[in-house]
Every structure is written in structure tokens, then in C-alpha cells.
Design a protein around this motif. Structure first.
Motif, mmCIF file in Angstrom:
data_model
loop_
_atom_site.group_PDB
_atom_site.id
_atom_site.type_symbol
_atom_site.label_atom_id
_atom_site.label_comp_id
_atom_site.label_asym_id
_atom_site.label_seq_id
_atom_site.Cartn_x
_atom_site.Cartn_y
_atom_site.Cartn_z
ATOM 1 N N LEU A 4 15.396 10.623 3.191
ATOM 2 C CA LEU A 4 14.346 10.604 4.211
ATOM 3 C C LEU A 4 13.488 9.354 4.102
ATOM 4 O O LEU A 4 13.167 8.718 5.107
ATOM 5 N N GLN A 5 13.112 8.996 2.891
ATOM 6 C CA GLN A 5 12.279 7.809 2.709
ATOM 7 C C GLN A 5 13.005 6.555 3.154
ATOM 8 O O GLN A 5 12.421 5.691 3.825
ATOM 9 N N ARG A 6 14.282 6.430 2.805
ATOM 10 C CA ARG A 6 15.052 5.251 3.240
ATOM 11 C C ARG A 6 15.185 5.220 4.759
ATOM 12 O O ARG A 6 15.106 4.153 5.378
ATOM 13 N N TYR A 7 15.372 6.377 5.358
ATOM 14 C CA TYR A 7 15.526 6.428 6.813
ATOM 15 C C TYR A 7 14.245 5.996 7.525
ATOM 16 O O TYR A 7 14.287 5.214 8.482
ATOM 17 N N SER A 103 5.883 5.617 5.006
ATOM 18 C CA SER A 103 5.206 4.504 5.693
ATOM 19 C C SER A 103 3.865 4.198 5.042
ATOM 20 O O SER A 103 3.440 3.027 4.993
ATOM 21 N N LEU A 104 3.191 5.206 4.499
ATOM 22 C CA LEU A 104 1.911 4.967 3.835
ATOM 23 C C LEU A 104 2.119 4.170 2.548
ATOM 24 O O LEU A 104 1.359 3.241 2.251
ATOM 25 N N ILE A 105 3.162 4.527 1.784
ATOM 26 C CA ILE A 105 3.464 3.786 0.560
ATOM 27 C C ILE A 105 3.858 2.343 0.889
ATOM 28 O O ILE A 105 3.423 1.393 0.230
ATOM 29 N N LEU A 106 4.672 2.192 1.940
ATOM 30 C CA LEU A 106 5.074 0.841 2.349
ATOM 31 C C LEU A 106 3.862 0.012 2.783
ATOM 32 O O LEU A 106 3.786 -1.191 2.498
ATOM 33 N N SER A 107 2.904 0.650 3.469
ATOM 34 C CA SER A 107 1.714 -0.082 3.911
ATOM 35 C C SER A 107 0.869 -0.550 2.731
ATOM 36 O O SER A 107 0.259 -1.622 2.782
ATOM 37 N N VAL A 108 0.832 0.242 1.655
ATOM 38 C CA VAL A 108 0.099 -0.179 0.457
ATOM 39 C C VAL A 108 0.746 -1.427 -0.145
ATOM 40 O O VAL A 108 0.059 -2.369 -0.556
ATOM 41 N N ILE A 109 2.084 -1.440 -0.177
ATOM 42 C CA ILE A 109 2.793 -2.609 -0.706
ATOM 43 C C ILE A 109 2.540 -3.836 0.170
ATOM 44 O O ILE A 109 2.281 -4.949 -0.326
#
Length: 450
Positions: A4-7, A103-109
Motif C-alpha cells: 500500500l505504501q509503495r502504491y 504521503s505524510l511521511i514522504l512530505s516530511v522527507i
């Protein structure tokens, strides 16, 4: 990383890149016109113009990345809701929190990477851009000499050129005010046409004037003599004291947007020491007058604050009655009064400069933090709207426009010492962040509503 996270992350990539390209293109539209004029109209080499544009992209990316995140999140979750993917995942036991979390984790990065970019890369690109402008002025100074405006870049001279061909240096309808001789009444030189070229080794701007007149007034024998001279051809050499005449012109000093955080912290400490010296000199002048507060000096009352700002406590100055009426100020006291006023103005000016540096420091973190805020806004709005196309675009433009206007307005208020720098730079994030947290909580708690 789960399937799910990769998708979700793969689904975010292309919409975000699309948003990044569109927003960057919109921000650079005005600059592209200027760069094309440098290449087509001014004769600057294409590679130089391309390098200027690439270096100028730095500050545009700092603004467009958060908006690209918002566009990508809105389009991704809007499509997932429209295709009933979010509903199907919920039916399979996957919560909306798990769907939004990648998406929240990606936004932090992304926010961390953008903060590093703003602090370590952007200042150097801005500095390189400024140095490139200096080099362009050296190789082709007429690129910065505009027709139809008064030019006072050269000490002792003011130039006005009605028409100028940047490639050939051909001029038409030239007017020059020459005060280089120190006369109270400068000479006025008019010419119908001529040529302009530059000698970079000597730092001299050469004006070859044709078919013109010289008008000057001189004081002689207690009166004034007016002279008018006509010439067929005249050459004027104007010395350029700027860095254009140097072999390798480089701006050694850096502006606020060309500094990293350690550089600005060091500069702020210097300005604090400078302000302390001004305050000590002001207090000395006040003590000589027997006063303890600057507001006790005679003079006009301060201008009232705008009505919208009067509710802010620290903007309302305390009322202090003047203990030194203007009628009691003699010649000796007047000197100390003016000295105190001058030092107070220097204290205020230094304080504004300190505020400007602090604004830039806060901006390096507040703009990247908007990436996280926009995920909290975009994910629930995309899920609820169930559209990933035009609706996502309009919502993105609306939020980004509000954020940008609030950021610019806050910067102006902080530069004028009306609001603290951290408040002015973080207030848009706080407002949109609270709204985003509420929308995310509401969406995760009550589902898609379908």
C-alpha cells in the motif's frame, strides 16, 4: 515498506512532478521574458542567459515544491476516491489513516530536503546569480542601460537616452546632466544621435555625440553668464567606479538571501552590537539633557497606528509626557536633541535590518514545513471531493494563493518591525495547519462519506 505504501508513493510522483512543472513555469514567466530580451534584444550569449535562468530557478523551486506536493496529494487521493479505491481499502480493513500516512511521511522527507536546499544550496545559487549579473555588466554594460529612463549610475552624470540599439550602441536623442566639475549649476548636453561603447580595461564609458549643444550657466562678476555652444561631434569619457571595470568582478558581500543560517546569525550578532553602541550614544545625549526616555524629547506626536493593528499590545507605545518643551530648547540643547533623535533613528534602522535577517532564517524552515501542512489539507479534500482533475487544480491554486499572499504580507510586517519574524513567517502554516488537522481528523473519523 508495504504494498500500500509503495502504491500511494508511486501514485504521488507524476501528479507532483506535473504540479512542479506548471507552478515553476508560472513563476518564471516574467523572468523568461526578461531573459529572452537579454538574448534577442541585448545580444547576450545564449549560454550566459541559460545559466542565468538555471541559477534563478532556485528561489522558484523553494516556492513551487510545496505547491507541487499539494497538487500531487489532491490529484492522487481525489482519483483514489473517484475510482472507489479508498472505499474498497476501507472495506478490506484498511483505515484512511493508513492510506494518508505514506504521503505524510514522504512530505516530511521532502520538507527536510527542501530545508537543507534552502540553507546550503539556495544561498550559493543566489550569490552566483548576482555575480553573473556583474559579469554581464562588465562584458556588455549597455545591457543594463535602459532607454527612456534617467540613469544615475555614474558619479557626476545623469543620462537620458530616448533610443538605444544594444547591439550596435547607436543612440538617438541623448540628454546629459554633467555635474562632475562640482558646479552648483550642472551643464546640460543635448545630442541628436551618437554611439555608446565601453572600455572595460580602463573602466570608461565612451559617448560619441553628434549634432548637439552644450548649455551652461557660470557666475561671473557678480552675475550669471549663460552659454550655448553647438558641436558637430564630441566625445565624452565617463569613468565607471563600479566593478564592471575590474578583470574578474565578484561581489564579496552577500545579501540576506545569499547567506546560510550561520552567516546570518553572525551578521545578527554584529548588528546587535552596532545597535547597542547607538543606544549608548543616544542615552548619553539624553542624560546630557537630563532625560531618561527618548519620548520625553519635544517634537510632533507619533503617528497613530492603523485601526486593524491597535489590538496588538506590543504595538501600542506607552504614553510619555514631554518634560522638555520646545520653547525651553536653546542652541546648546538643540544639538543634543538632534543627536538623540539621530541615534534613535539608527537604532530603529538597525532593528529593522535584524528583523529582515530573522525573517530569512524563519523562512528557510516555514516554507518547507508547508509541504506537511499541504498533505494534511490535500489528502482529506481529495478524498471528499472525489475528483483528481480540474477541481484539484482550482483548490491548489486557492490555497497556494492564500499561502503566498500571507507569506509576502507577513514578511512586509516583520521587515517593518510590526510583527515578530517567527509570527509573520509561521502564521500561514499555523492557520492552514489547524484547518488541515481538523479536516484530516474528520475524514479519518467518519470515512469517505460514501
Amino acid at each position: 515498506m508495504t504494498i500500500l505504501q509503495r502504491y500511494v508513493i508511486r501514485s504521488l510522483i507524476w501528479p507532483s512532478l506535473l504540479g512542479l512543472g506548471v507552478v515553476t513555469a508560472l513563476l518564471s514567466m516574467d523572468f523568461l521574458l526578461d531573459y529572452l530580451d537579454l538574448f534577442i534584444g541585448k545580444g547576450i550569449p545564449f549560454l550566459t542567459v541559460a545559466r542565468m535562468y538555471i541559477l534563478g530557478l532556485g528561489w522558484m523551486l523553494a516556492l513551487s515544491v510545496p505547491c507541487a506536493v499539494l497538487v500531487g496529494v489532491l490529484m492522487t487521493y481525489g482519483r483514489m476516491a473517484q475510482d472507489n479505491e479508498a472505499l474498497a481499502l476501507q472495506a478490506g480493513g484498511v483505515s484512511l489513516t493508513q492510506i494518508i500516512m505514506p504521503s505524510l511521511i514522504l512530505s516530511v522527507i521532502i520538507a527536510a530536503a527542501l530545508a537543507l536546499f534552502n540553507n546550503y544550496i539556495l544561498p550559493d545559487t543566489n550569490h552566483a546569480f548576482a555575480n553573473l549579473i556583474v559579469q554581464v555588466n562588465k562584458t556588455r554594460p549597455t545591457a543594463q542601460i535602459q532607454e527612456g529612463v534617467f540613469i544615475d549610475d555614474f558619479p557626476g552624470y545623469t543620462l537620458f537616452i530616448s533610443r538605444l540599439d544594444d547591439r550596435s550602441g547607436r543612440m538617438q536623442q541623448v540628454m546629459i546632466f554633467d555635474s562632475s566639475m562640482g558646479s552648483t549649476q550642472p551643464r546640460t548636453i543635448l545630442a541628436k544621435q551618437g554611439f555608446l561603447h565601453y572600455k572595460p580595461e580602463q573602466g570608461i564609458l565612451v559617448l560619441e555625440l553628434e549634432d548637439g549643444e552644450v548649455h551652461e550657466a557660470q557666475a561671473e562678476g557678480g552675475g550669471t553668464t549663460y552659454r550655448r555652444l553647438h558641436f558637430e561631434r564630441q566625445t565624452m569619457n565617463i569613468t565607471d567606479n563600479s566593478q564592471r571595470g575590474q578583470a574578474n568582478p565578484v561581489r564579496r558581500s552577500r545579501g540576506q538571501r545569499e547567506m546560510s543560517i550561520p552567516m546570518m546569525v553572525e551578521k545578527i550578532e554584529e548588528l546587535h552590537a552596532e545597535a547597542g553602541q547607538y543606544e549608548a550614544e543616544r542615552d548619553t545625549a539624553l542624560a546630557t539633557l537630563g532625560l531618561t526616555d527618548f519620548r520625553q524629547l519635544p517634537g510632533p506626536a507619533p503617528k497613530p497606528l492603523p485601526r486593524l493593528l491597535r489590538w496588538i499590545p506590543w504595538l501600542r507605545p506607552a504614553t510619555v509626557q514631554s518634560v522638555l518643551p520646545d520653547s525651553m530648547v536653546g542652541p546648546k540643547q538643540r544639538r543634543w536633541v538632534e543627536e538623540a533623535r539621530r541615534k534613535e533613528l539608527q537604532v530603529l534602522a538597525t532593528g529593522k535590518r535584524i528583523a529582515q535577517f530573522k525573517v530569512e532564517i524563519q523562512k528557510k524552515f516555514s516554507i518547507p514545513a508547508a509541504c506537511i501542512i499541504f498533505v494534511l489539507l490535500g489528502a482529506p479534500l481529495g478524498i471528499q471531493s472525489r475528483r483528481g482533475g480540474m477541481a484539484a487544480g482550482f483548490i491548489s491554486v486557492g490555497f497556494f494563493l492564500f499561502y503566498y499572499l500571507a507569506l509576502v504580507g507577513g514578511e512586509q510586517l516583520a521587515d517593518r518591525a510590526i510583527l515578530p519574524p517567527w509570527v509573520s513567517m509561521w502564521l500561514p502554516n499555523i492557520i492552514l495547519g489547524l484547518l488541515g488537522i481538523y479536516l484530516t481528523w474528520k475524514t479519518c473519523a467518519f470515512g469517505t462519506g460514501k
